[in-house]
Design an enzyme around this catalytic site. Structure first.
Site, short mmCIF file in Angstrom:
data_model
loop_
_atom_site.label_atom_id
_atom_site.label_comp_id
_atom_site.label_asym_id
_atom_site.label_seq_id
_atom_site.Cartn_x
_atom_site.Cartn_y
_atom_site.Cartn_z
N ARG A 145 -0.89 14.53 12.24
CA ARG A 145 -0.31 14.44 11.06
C ARG A 145 -0.24 15.84 10.30
NH1 ARG A 145 -1.76 9.09 9.44
NH2 ARG A 145 0.03 8.90 8.27
N ARG A 174 -8.84 -0.96 4.50
CA ARG A 174 -7.90 0.29 3.85
C ARG A 174 -6.58 -0.35 3.52
NH1 ARG A 174 -7.92 5.78 7.07
NH2 ARG A 174 -6.46 6.07 5.39
N CYS A 199 -5.65 12.13 12.17
CA CYS A 199 -6.52 10.60 12.40
C CYS A 199 -6.31 10.13 13.76
CB CYS A 199 -6.07 9.73 11.29
SG CYS A 199 -4.30 9.63 11.57
N LYS A 231 0.89 -1.14 0.09
CA LYS A 231 0.13 -0.02 -0.08
C LYS A 231 1.17 1.27 -0.11
CE LYS A 231 -1.82 1.44 3.92
NZ LYS A 231 -1.55 3.08 4.43
N ASN A 232 1.74 1.13 0.93
CA ASN A 232 2.80 2.57 1.00
C ASN A 232 3.60 2.54 0.04
OD1 ASN A 232 1.09 2.91 3.24
ND2 ASN A 232 2.68 2.46 4.69
#
Ligand code: EPZ
Length: 426
Positions: free
Chosen positions: A121, A398, A116, A22-23
């Site tokens: 963040r 996610r 979040c 994902k990252n």
């Protein structure tokens, strides 16, 4: 809301294939905006966060085709430089389009990414770096507007206060079309940064040094399109290693790159988990006697913060007392209260958690607060007595592709329900 019902106590066995990272794929999709043609990305995991990034690219005017695990993005169709508040709030990583938009079109406008569950963040390191490259940045009405005077950023010397992954990625992408040379010092060194360098260089960029703390970019006039296959997800692989360990199972993890997981593998071995490189994969064998250890989350190659909740679930049933210090995010212990509901003995003081191992945890109702906390609760449930119901599993969707299917393939008793079916698993 959808929930997992997990029946614990079954040792996992068999093999599991790890999906694309994902990252790694999120910055690569953002970087596809820089292309003058159609970019093809393979091994794209079918994740909610990837869906959001697709929506962001389409909102900017790109045409995006996604079939199976292949995504084709036409970067030549971009017709907007603004990302809506709605999309920004769906996923912080949407901020990765800022560097590409600013360096290709001379402008970028996006709303402040929401905080979040794990922290505020901020984006100050991203913005400071872009300002060093000559961008004029205004923050008003909840939006950040960046303009490159004369339409082009200036290559510069940037030193990051902290090796931020996102800031490193945004600034690398901003530098590829800037005028002259950019040097980013104190850069993040994650494998996903190296992956982004490889992708951009295949498009014609001139980047070197990714994987070290100094990255050098020589600006070019334009980038062409390319085809690229995403690296396997080291955090997903670590998550399955922890699941095998807590269930005292014996599994083989296919196509993970153990070189990307040295801190996690070293820590699990220190806890008594057997991890053996085999042909085509990594063998992970749990043990009855998990040892308590201390863990400090650090920038790569240190122990990854994205594995902190998962390792805490394992330490909750270790022999002895462990200490975890979370040095990356200021608020990444939301899973502690939920683990306590399962009987875990954990005390938190600021960024330090002290975990006194118990013989076992007991199943109950728990709630996922974010992606990795959700994974940790599922892992705790796999090792607990009786049934555990994990709520709000959209968080898990996610970042984990086919999570319950992969676990069922390893013998776990886990089902996804929309309403808690009180009869549990048949
Ligand atoms: C990336 O987030 C990952 N996300 C995160 O994974 C991961 O936890 C994080 O890196 C650290 O490894 C993606 O790659 C999409 P950072 P990012 O900038 O880039 C502070 C997951 O579960 N900071 O390295 O947002 C920040 O507040 C997710 O897959 C500033 O202060 O992380 C944090 O405390 C969660 N100012 C620390 O740096 C800034 O401008 C690390 O953040 C930027 C960051």
């Amino acid at each position: 809301m959808e929930k997992y019902i997990i029946m614990g106590g079954i040792p996992l066995s068999g093999s599991v294939k790890i999906s694309g990272a994902k990252n790694a794929v999120l910055p690569i999709l953002a970087a596809s905006l820089l292309s003058s043609g159609v970019t093809t990305i393979n091994d794209v995991p079918r994740l909610k966060d990837v869906q959001v990034m697709k929506e962001v690219l389409e909102f900017l005017g790109c045409s995006v085709e996604w079939s199976g695990t292949t995504m084709k993005i036409d970067g030549s169709k971009v017709s907007s430089i603004e990302v809506s508040d709605f999309l920004m709030r769906k996923m912080r990583a949407s901020n990765l389009v800022m560097g590409p938009l600013l360096t290709k079109f001379g402008m970028a406008k996006l709303s402040f990414p929401g905080g979040c569950a794990i922290g505020s963040r901020p984006m100050d390191l991203h913005l400071k770096g872009l300002a060093t490259m000559g961008a004029k940045i205004e923050e008003r009405f909840g939006f950040i507007e960046a303009v490159a005077p004369g339409g082009r950023l200036e290559g510069s010397e940037i030193c990051l206060d902290f090796p931020s992954v996102g800031a490193t990625e945004n600034l690398m992408m901003a530098a590829v079309l800037a005028k002259g040379k950019t040097v980013i010092s104190n850069a993040a060194k994650e494998p996903e940064i190296v992956e982004l360098q490889n992708f951009l260089n295949k498009m014609g960029a001139k980047i070197s040094g990714a994987g070290t703390d100094v990255i050098t970019v020589i600006g070019v006039d334009g980038l062409s399109s390319t085809e690229h296959t995403v690296i396997p997800d080291r955090i997903e692989a670590g998550t399955f290693m922890t699941a095998a360990a807590i269930t005292k199972g014996n599994i083989k993890i296919l196509n993970a790159n153990i070189r990307h997981m040295e801190a996690v593998v070293a820590k699990l071995r220190e806890m008594g988990v057997k991890i053996i490189e085999e042909a085509g994969g990594i063998r992970v064998i749990g043990t009855d006697n998990i040892k308590a250890v201390d863990v400090k989350t650090m920038p790569y190659p240190g122990f990854p913060t994205d594995m902190q909740p998962q390792i805490m679930a394992l330490l909750a049933v270790a022999h002895g007392t462990s200490i975890i210090s979370e040095n990356i995010f200021e608020n990444r212990f939301k899973h502690v209260d939920e683990l306590r509901r399962m009987g875990a003995d954990i005390k938190v003081e600021g960024r330090i958690a002290v975990i006194k191992g118990k013989r076992s945890l007991s199943g109950t109702f728990v709630n996922a607060s974010d992606l990795r906390a959700g994974a940790a609760l599922a892992i705790a449930g796999l090792g607990a007595e009786d049934a555990t119901i994990v709520d709000s599993i959209y968080h898990i969707d996610r970042g984990y592709e086919n999570f319950e299917q992969k676990l069922r393939g390893l013998g776990a008793k886990i089902i996804r329900v929309t309403e808690t079916n009180r009869t549990g698993i048949k």
